[in-house]
Design a protein around this motif. Structure first.
Motif, PDB file in Angstrom:
ATOM      1  N   ASP A 288       0.815  -1.217   0.000  1.00 30.08           N
ATOM      2  CA  ASP A 288       0.000   0.000   0.000  1.00 30.08           C
ATOM      3  C   ASP A 288       0.847   1.264   0.000  1.00 30.08           C
ATOM      4  O   ASP A 288       0.300   2.373   0.018  1.00 30.08           O
ATOM      5  CB  ASP A 288      -0.915   0.029   1.241  1.00 30.08           C
ATOM      6  N   THR A 289       2.173   1.114  -0.032  1.00 25.67           N
ATOM      7  CA  THR A 289       3.070   2.266   0.023  1.00 25.67           C
ATOM      8  C   THR A 289       3.454   2.698  -1.390  1.00 25.67           C
ATOM      9  O   THR A 289       4.001   1.899  -2.155  1.00 25.67           O
ATOM     10  CB  THR A 289       4.348   1.918   0.815  1.00 25.67           C
ATOM     11  N   PRO A 290       3.185   3.956  -1.756  1.00 27.62           N
ATOM     12  CA  PRO A 290       3.574   4.436  -3.099  1.00 27.62           C
ATOM     13  C   PRO A 290       5.087   4.312  -3.308  1.00 27.62           C
ATOM     14  O   PRO A 290       5.868   4.654  -2.429  1.00 27.62           O
ATOM     15  CB  PRO A 290       3.145   5.910  -3.080  1.00 27.62           C
ATOM     16  N   GLY A 291       5.466   3.812  -4.476  1.00 25.04           N
ATOM     17  CA  GLY A 291       6.890   3.626  -4.774  1.00 25.04           C
ATOM     18  C   GLY A 291       7.413   2.261  -4.386  1.00 25.04           C
ATOM     19  O   GLY A 291       8.489   1.861  -4.818  1.00 25.04           O
ATOM     20  N   ARG A 292       6.657   1.528  -3.551  1.00 25.41           N
ATOM     21  CA  ARG A 292       7.085   0.186  -3.130  1.00 25.41           C
ATOM     22  C   ARG A 292       6.018  -0.872  -3.403  1.00 25.41           C
ATOM     23  O   ARG A 292       6.251  -2.054  -3.154  1.00 25.41           O
ATOM     24  CB  ARG A 292       7.407   0.172  -1.633  1.00 25.41           C
ATOM     25  N   CYS A 293       4.864  -0.459  -3.874  1.00 21.83           N
ATOM     26  CA  CYS A 293       3.755  -1.394  -4.039  1.00 21.83           C
ATOM     27  C   CYS A 293       4.054  -2.486  -5.066  1.00 21.83           C
ATOM     28  O   CYS A 293       3.408  -3.528  -5.075  1.00 21.83           O
ATOM     29  CB  CYS A 293       2.486  -0.640  -4.403  1.00 21.83           C
TER      30      CYS A 293
END
Length: 354
Positions: free
Chosen positions: A145-150
């Protein structure tokens, strides 16, 4: 005494020029091959850049791309020289450029050999890059759910499925990180609370692995949870159950993949280097055989070609002497400039009579 002195008549000079022209065009195609290998390796490395710690590994593909471009340029130019050498009037305009060009060819071939060696010696740097990159990637596996790590979960899963590997060094690496997102944990459950409390960092650690670590060739359904608990599964011993999970770490799998690719490319580049060296030697023989023609108005007369005008030992001594002279000349110039500065700094004393 000249090194590798060869006698030439007009027929031999023409054959040498024609042969070199053909070899130069083969070298242009070899340069395109080197460029293509560098481009392919760069694309392959970029595919998995998320699990690589830094961009050091791109030194090899960038070098291959540069060497491929330079090879096409150098050999295309040499092909033109060899073609024009058949006509003395056309060849005359290239004579002043041949010595600098051959010097550049020497530098180019040294760089090409260096790049070939780097292809074989890059394993150590690639190993550390993959080790740290995979470690960081596994930490971000749960951040769907983390932008850049999804995207990291999909990247790691696809990597483990494609290369038939698990974890960084092995499947037990997953036991040391929380790879399950808090979003899918029931914090009202006593088991979840106990596991989080038992960990100093408050992480939910389990002896389980993602589904992508499962070996589809296993005769039994995949055991991805409670992997080290023999009593939780019927007729199971995690130390001897070879087929259930991939035992090889992804670092080793990727390292073998890229190292094998780079070693193959290094071998190809060494062959290209040997071919380039033979072209450079042939061009030097052509150059000296044309320059040593006694009577330029009689193109059919014999001449001699050589690699070095003197022996290797004499050439080396001459080069050292030239370097020493250059050093002394620089010292003399520096001393003269210093003396001029001192004289300029002196001011005449003025006395006044009262």
């Amino acid at each position: 005494m000249a090194l590798l002195k060869v006698k030439f008549n007009q027929k031999k000079r023409v054959k040498l020029a024609q042969g070199l022209w053909l070899m130069n065009w083969f070298s242009v195609f070899a340069g395109i091959l080197v460029f293509s290998m560098g481009l392919f390796l760069k694309i392959e490395l970029r595919k998995r850049s998320e699990v690589m710690d830094n961009s050091e590994s791109h030194f090899v593909p960038n070098s291959l791309i540069l060497m491929g471009i330079l090879s096409c340029a150098f050999n295309g130019f040499a092909g033109k020289i060899c073609y024009d050498s058949l006509d003395p009037a056309k060849f005359a305009k290239w004579k002043p450029l041949l010595k600098p060009y051959l010097a550049l060819c020497c530098v180019f071939n040294m760089l090409l050999f260096f790049v070939a060696l780097i292809c074989f010696l890059m394993r150590g740097s690639l190993d550390s890059t993959l080790a740290q990159g995979l470690k960081n990637g596994m930490k971000f596996y749960r951040d769907t759910d983390t932008p850049g790590r999804c995207f990291m979960k999909k990247t790691i899963d696809m990597l483990q499925i494609e290369f038939k590997c698990c974890g960084n060094n092995g499947y037990k690496d997953w036991f040391e990180i929380q790879w399950i997102s808090n979003r899918y944990l029931d914090f009202s459950s006593k088991e979840v609370k106990d596991r989080i409390k038992s960990n100093v960092d408050g992480r939910y650690l389990v002896d389980g692995v993602p589904f992508s670590c499962c070996n589809p060739s296993s005769p039994r359904p995949c055991i991805q949870y409670q992997v080290t608990n023999n009593s939780a599964h019927y007729s199971y011993d995690y130390q001897t159950e070879e087929l259930n999970l991939w035992r090889r770490g992804c670092r080793e799998a990727l390292l073998n993949y890229y190292s094998g690719m780079m070693s193959s490319m290094g071998a190809v580049i060494l062959l290209v280097w040997l071919f380039e060296m033979s072209v450079m030697v042939g061009l030097r023989l052509l150059h000296t055989s044309l320059e040593s023609i006694a009577n330029p108005e009689d193109p059919e007369c014999e001449s001699e070609g050589w690699i070095l005008e003197n022996s290797l030992k004499d050439t080396f001594k001459s080069a050292l002497e030239n370097l020493k002279k250059l050093g002394k000349f620089n010292q003399v110039e520096a001393g003269a400039e210093g003396a001029e500065g001192e004289e300029g700094g002196k001011t005449p004393a003025i006395t006044t009579v009262s």
